[in-house]
Design an enzyme around this catalytic site. Structure first.
Site, PDB file in Angstrom:
ATOM      1  N   ARG A  26       0.816  -1.241   0.000  1.00 41.55           N
ATOM      2  CA  ARG A  26       0.000   0.000   0.000  1.00 41.55           C
ATOM      3  C   ARG A  26       0.842   1.279   0.000  1.00 41.55           C
ATOM      4  O   ARG A  26       0.379   2.342   0.399  1.00 41.55           O
ATOM      5  CB  ARG A  26      -0.963   0.034   1.184  1.00 41.55           C
ATOM      6  CG  ARG A  26      -1.947  -1.114   1.191  1.00 41.55           C
ATOM      7  CD  ARG A  26      -3.128  -0.831   2.082  1.00 41.55           C
ATOM      8  NE  ARG A  26      -3.994  -1.977   2.126  1.00 41.55           N
ATOM      9  CZ  ARG A  26      -3.920  -2.928   3.058  1.00 41.55           C
ATOM     10  NH1 ARG A  26      -3.030  -2.861   4.014  1.00 41.55           N
ATOM     11  NH2 ARG A  26      -4.749  -3.940   3.022  1.00 41.55           N
ATOM     12  N   LYS A  43       3.636  11.299 -10.994  1.00 42.22           N
ATOM     13  CA  LYS A  43       2.802  10.454 -11.847  1.00 42.22           C
ATOM     14  C   LYS A  43       3.536   9.147 -12.090  1.00 42.22           C
ATOM     15  O   LYS A  43       4.695   9.158 -12.551  1.00 42.22           O
ATOM     16  CB  LYS A  43       2.556  11.137 -13.195  1.00 42.22           C
ATOM     17  CG  LYS A  43       1.446  12.147 -13.180  1.00 42.22           C
ATOM     18  CD  LYS A  43       1.143  12.566 -14.607  1.00 42.22           C
ATOM     19  CE  LYS A  43       0.087  13.630 -14.659  1.00 42.22           C
ATOM     20  NZ  LYS A  43      -0.110  14.115 -16.048  1.00 42.22           N
ATOM     21  N   GLU A  65      10.397  17.674 -24.456  1.00 46.36           N
ATOM     22  CA  GLU A  65       9.697  18.108 -23.230  1.00 46.36           C
ATOM     23  C   GLU A  65      10.274  19.439 -22.719  1.00 46.36           C
ATOM     24  O   GLU A  65       9.572  20.201 -22.071  1.00 46.36           O
ATOM     25  CB  GLU A  65       9.780  17.029 -22.145  1.00 46.36           C
ATOM     26  CG  GLU A  65       9.189  15.667 -22.540  1.00 46.36           C
ATOM     27  CD  GLU A  65       7.655  15.572 -22.428  1.00 46.36           C
ATOM     28  OE1 GLU A  65       6.989  16.614 -22.393  1.00 46.36           O
ATOM     29  OE2 GLU A  65       7.155  14.432 -22.393  1.00 46.36           O
ATOM     30  N   LYS A  92       8.268  22.640 -13.793  1.00 43.25           N
ATOM     31  CA  LYS A  92       7.496  21.452 -13.378  1.00 43.25           C
ATOM     32  C   LYS A  92       7.124  21.557 -11.907  1.00 43.25           C
ATOM     33  O   LYS A  92       5.979  21.279 -11.514  1.00 43.25           O
ATOM     34  CB  LYS A  92       8.329  20.196 -13.652  1.00 43.25           C
ATOM     35  CG  LYS A  92       7.610  18.882 -13.342  1.00 43.25           C
ATOM     36  CD  LYS A  92       6.806  18.339 -14.484  1.00 43.25           C
ATOM     37  CE  LYS A  92       5.872  17.214 -14.084  1.00 43.25           C
ATOM     38  NZ  LYS A  92       6.154  15.945 -14.693  1.00 43.25           N
ATOM     39  N   GLU A 132      -3.704  17.236 -11.105  1.00 44.73           N
ATOM     40  CA  GLU A 132      -4.118  17.564 -12.475  1.00 44.73           C
ATOM     41  C   GLU A 132      -5.606  17.880 -12.595  1.00 44.73           C
ATOM     42  O   GLU A 132      -6.325  17.281 -13.400  1.00 44.73           O
ATOM     43  CB  GLU A 132      -3.729  16.426 -13.423  1.00 44.73           C
ATOM     44  CG  GLU A 132      -3.721  16.885 -14.875  1.00 44.73           C
ATOM     45  CD  GLU A 132      -3.111  15.871 -15.817  1.00 44.73           C
ATOM     46  OE1 GLU A 132      -1.898  15.640 -15.715  1.00 44.73           O
ATOM     47  OE2 GLU A 132      -3.842  15.319 -16.639  1.00 44.73           O
ATOM     48  N   ARG A 192      -2.104  21.749 -14.379  1.00 47.15           N
ATOM     49  CA  ARG A 192      -1.176  20.658 -14.726  1.00 47.15           C
ATOM     50  C   ARG A 192      -1.515  20.034 -16.075  1.00 47.15           C
ATOM     51  O   ARG A 192      -0.650  19.484 -16.754  1.00 47.15           O
ATOM     52  CB  ARG A 192      -1.150  19.599 -13.608  1.00 47.15           C
ATOM     53  CG  ARG A 192      -0.092  18.536 -13.858  1.00 47.15           C
ATOM     54  CD  ARG A 192       0.265  17.715 -12.641  1.00 47.15           C
ATOM     55  NE  ARG A 192       1.268  16.737 -12.994  1.00 47.15           N
ATOM     56  CZ  ARG A 192       1.869  15.932 -12.141  1.00 47.15           C
ATOM     57  NH1 ARG A 192       1.586  15.989 -10.859  1.00 47.15           N
ATOM     58  NH2 ARG A 192       2.783  15.057 -12.559  1.00 47.15           N
ATOM     59  N   ASN A 251       0.458  18.615 -20.733  1.00 48.53           N
ATOM     60  CA  ASN A 251       0.161  17.578 -21.726  1.00 48.53           C
ATOM     61  C   ASN A 251       0.097  18.125 -23.153  1.00 48.53           C
ATOM     62  O   ASN A 251      -0.484  17.492 -24.034  1.00 48.53           O
ATOM     63  CB  ASN A 251      -1.176  16.913 -21.394  1.00 48.53           C
ATOM     64  CG  ASN A 251      -1.024  15.896 -20.297  1.00 48.53           C
ATOM     65  OD1 ASN A 251      -0.221  14.979 -20.413  1.00 48.53           O
ATOM     66  ND2 ASN A 251      -1.766  16.068 -19.225  1.00 48.53           N
ATOM     67  N   HIS A 304       0.333  15.824 -26.148  1.00 48.00           N
ATOM     68  CA  HIS A 304       0.290  14.449 -25.650  1.00 48.00           C
ATOM     69  C   HIS A 304      -0.940  13.677 -26.122  1.00 48.00           C
ATOM     70  O   HIS A 304      -0.884  12.457 -26.228  1.00 48.00           O
ATOM     71  CB  HIS A 304       0.365  14.426 -24.116  1.00 48.00           C
ATOM     72  CG  HIS A 304       1.756  14.666 -23.585  1.00 48.00           C
ATOM     73  ND1 HIS A 304       2.495  15.788 -23.896  1.00 48.00           N
ATOM     74  CD2 HIS A 304       2.555  13.921 -22.764  1.00 48.00           C
ATOM     75  CE1 HIS A 304       3.670  15.727 -23.283  1.00 48.00           C
ATOM     76  NE2 HIS A 304       3.738  14.610 -22.595  1.00 48.00           N
ATOM     77  N   HIS A 351       0.370  10.511 -27.606  1.00 49.73           N
ATOM     78  CA  HIS A 351       0.086   9.188 -27.040  1.00 49.73           C
ATOM     79  C   HIS A 351      -0.615   8.307 -28.084  1.00 49.73           C
ATOM     80  O   HIS A 351      -0.373   7.092 -28.138  1.00 49.73           O
ATOM     81  CB  HIS A 351      -0.782   9.314 -25.784  1.00 49.73           C
ATOM     82  CG  HIS A 351      -0.006   9.727 -24.561  1.00 49.73           C
ATOM     83  ND1 HIS A 351      -0.612  10.158 -23.407  1.00 49.73           N
ATOM     84  CD2 HIS A 351       1.326   9.762 -24.300  1.00 49.73           C
ATOM     85  CE1 HIS A 351       0.309  10.443 -22.494  1.00 49.73           C
ATOM     86  NE2 HIS A 351       1.493  10.220 -23.028  1.00 49.73           N
ATOM     87  N   HIS A 391       8.836   8.371 -26.892  1.00 44.11           N
ATOM     88  CA  HIS A 391       7.821   9.279 -26.334  1.00 44.11           C
ATOM     89  C   HIS A 391       8.074  10.726 -26.791  1.00 44.11           C
ATOM     90  O   HIS A 391       7.163  11.393 -27.290  1.00 44.11           O
ATOM     91  CB  HIS A 391       7.842   9.176 -24.805  1.00 44.11           C
ATOM     92  CG  HIS A 391       6.905  10.121 -24.126  1.00 44.11           C
ATOM     93  ND1 HIS A 391       5.532   9.971 -24.150  1.00 44.11           N
ATOM     94  CD2 HIS A 391       7.136  11.263 -23.418  1.00 44.11           C
ATOM     95  CE1 HIS A 391       4.969  10.964 -23.472  1.00 44.11           C
ATOM     96  NE2 HIS A 391       5.917  11.765 -23.020  1.00 44.11           N
TER      97      HIS A 391
END
Ligand code: NAD
Ligand code: GLY
Length: 379
Positions: free
Chosen positions: A126, A148, A190, A232, A242, A246, A250, A253, A257, A270
């Site tokens: 956990r 993330k 990035e 960042k 997000e 935030r 992206n 993206h 993606h 990426h």
């Protein structure tokens, strides 16, 4: 020479979960620094076969000198292994080594290892302490900061994951000396992103300094990593989960993606997919009247100068829309996109004419390359 020369510290301000990003040559190789920030007797060090050959021994030795015994977990390399099977290998080895709730998980590698080891740390018993030692430019400027963590689903990037902040990020810029050229360029995608979404002056600096960055000038790289991490850290501190600003991180993206998934994980890196995806976002922004032709040309030039692809691969419009429909920013079935109001200023919106998106996808089909092959790089 003083080992601390050229080092920077940036704080990610998240209340009791705040943590430092230490940037500079040798920060992952300095037992005194590690001992100051990490109190543990054992740590699981998760890395990939390629990174292990380069850095497992020196980093384990530094940890040992800081009084921390290493449990090495060496995984197959690359985006196509960012999945359940590899994650289970981590759990198998954590259980075999009897790692408990006090045993930190340290990610030593690029964004793939960072995301996967971070998800293991978020879920093992956990949640256990997590440390990032990012070894690619992309991981140093982006993925190691912000918490993330994820693995991919065959139909969607980073679909299964959790927010789990690291306790410490050690961005050792000396490690960038061994990075292949293609990976260096991928990281620059990035870096350019921060300029496009929130820092026009940084964009000017990048335009002037891309040749130095590509030559790996240490001062230029250190500045690019620092400025990117400042952005960042500021965005993450303002919107950790997000729910707002935030999302602007992206940029490119939703298209990117879709490219990564559509062509098969690992065919396009990426950062390469993000470069071509950001050009599409800029073209869409121009369709909405927000950017001019000269702005779009400038975006294309920047990525090309960084030796990145600017044209997406050929995919049927139905496939684009199907893949983009899985994006995590989708709300009530509406694809929301990060677009540019101006260079240096981003917005997130689902309020655009459907035809503008269709025209952007159709246009890209006219310049597209073969989806099964690696992208055409420029510069
Ligand atoms: P990567 O992790 O696959 O690393 C790229 C390649 O470089 C690998 O082959 C790796 O072994 C090798 N490598 C790493 N460090 C090296 C070094 N110092 N010298 C030589 N070779 C080295 O790719 P990446 O570009 O670092 O990361 C991409 C991943 O990051 C994607 O999965 C993406 O989704 C994720 N990502 C996550 C976030 C986030 O916020 N969590 C943000 C951006 C990207
Ligand atoms: N790379 C996007 C984010 O961390 O939010």
């Amino acid at each position: 020479m003083n080992a601390a020369v050229g080092r920077q510290t940036i704080e990610v301000a998240l209340g009791e979960r705040s943590y430092p990003i230490l940037i500079g040559p040798g920060v992952a190789d300095d037992p005194a620094l590690i001992a100051t920030h990490l109190s543990a007797r054992r740590a699981a060090l998760v890395t990939s076969e390629i990174v292990a050959a380069l850095y497992l021994a020196p980093v384990s030795a530094a940890l040992a000198r800081a009084g921390i015994e290493t449990v090495p977990i060496v995984l197959p390399d690359g985006e196509r292994h960012k999945n359940w099977e590899t994650l289970n290998r981590v759990f198998d080895q954590l259980i075999e080594a009897r790692c408990d709730r006090q045993t930190p998980v340290i990610a030593l590698g690029g964004g793939v290892i960072g995301d996967l080891a971070g998800f293991a740390a978020a879920t093992w018993q956990r949640g256990v302490p997590f440390v990032q030692i990012p070894t690619t430019l992309l991981a140093q400027v982006d993925s190691s900061v912000g918490g993330k963590t994820a693995i991919n689903h065959p139909q969607g990037k980073n679909m299964i994951g959790a927010f789990h902040q690291p306790r410490l990020v050690l961005a050792d810029t000396a490690m960038l000396s061994t990075l292949p050229e293609r990976e260096l360029s991928a990281g620059l995608a990035e870096v350019i992103k921060y300029g496009l979404i929130r820092d026009a002056a940084f964009l000017d600096w990048l335009e002037a300094n891309l040749p130095r960055l590509l030559e790996r000038n240490p001062d230029a790289l250190a500045y690019a990593v620092r400025r990117s991490c400042e952005h960042k850290a500021e965005v993450v501190a303002a919107d950790e989960r997000e729910a707002g600003v935030r999302e602007t991180l992206n940029l490119g993206h939703t298209f990117g993606h879709a490219i990564e998934t559509g062509v098969g994980y690992g065919t396009w890196l990426h950062g390469e997919a993000i470069a071509a995806g950001t050009v599409m976002a800029a073209e869409m922004s121009a369709r909405l009247g927000w950017l001019g032709e000269a702005d779009v040309a400038r975006v294309r030039r920047l990525f090309a100068q960084a030796r990145l692809p600017v044209d997406a691969p050929a995919m049927a419009q139905t496939q684009w829309l199907e893949l983009m429909g899985h994006d995590k920013k989708v709300r009530d079935g509406r694809i929301r996109l990060v677009l540019l109001r101006a260079l240096g200023s981003a917005v997130v919106t689902g309020d655009y004419p459907a035809d503008a998106l269709k025209a952007t996808l159709a246009d890209c089909a006219t310049t597209a390359g073969d989806p099964a092959s690696a992208p055409v790089r420029h510069g």
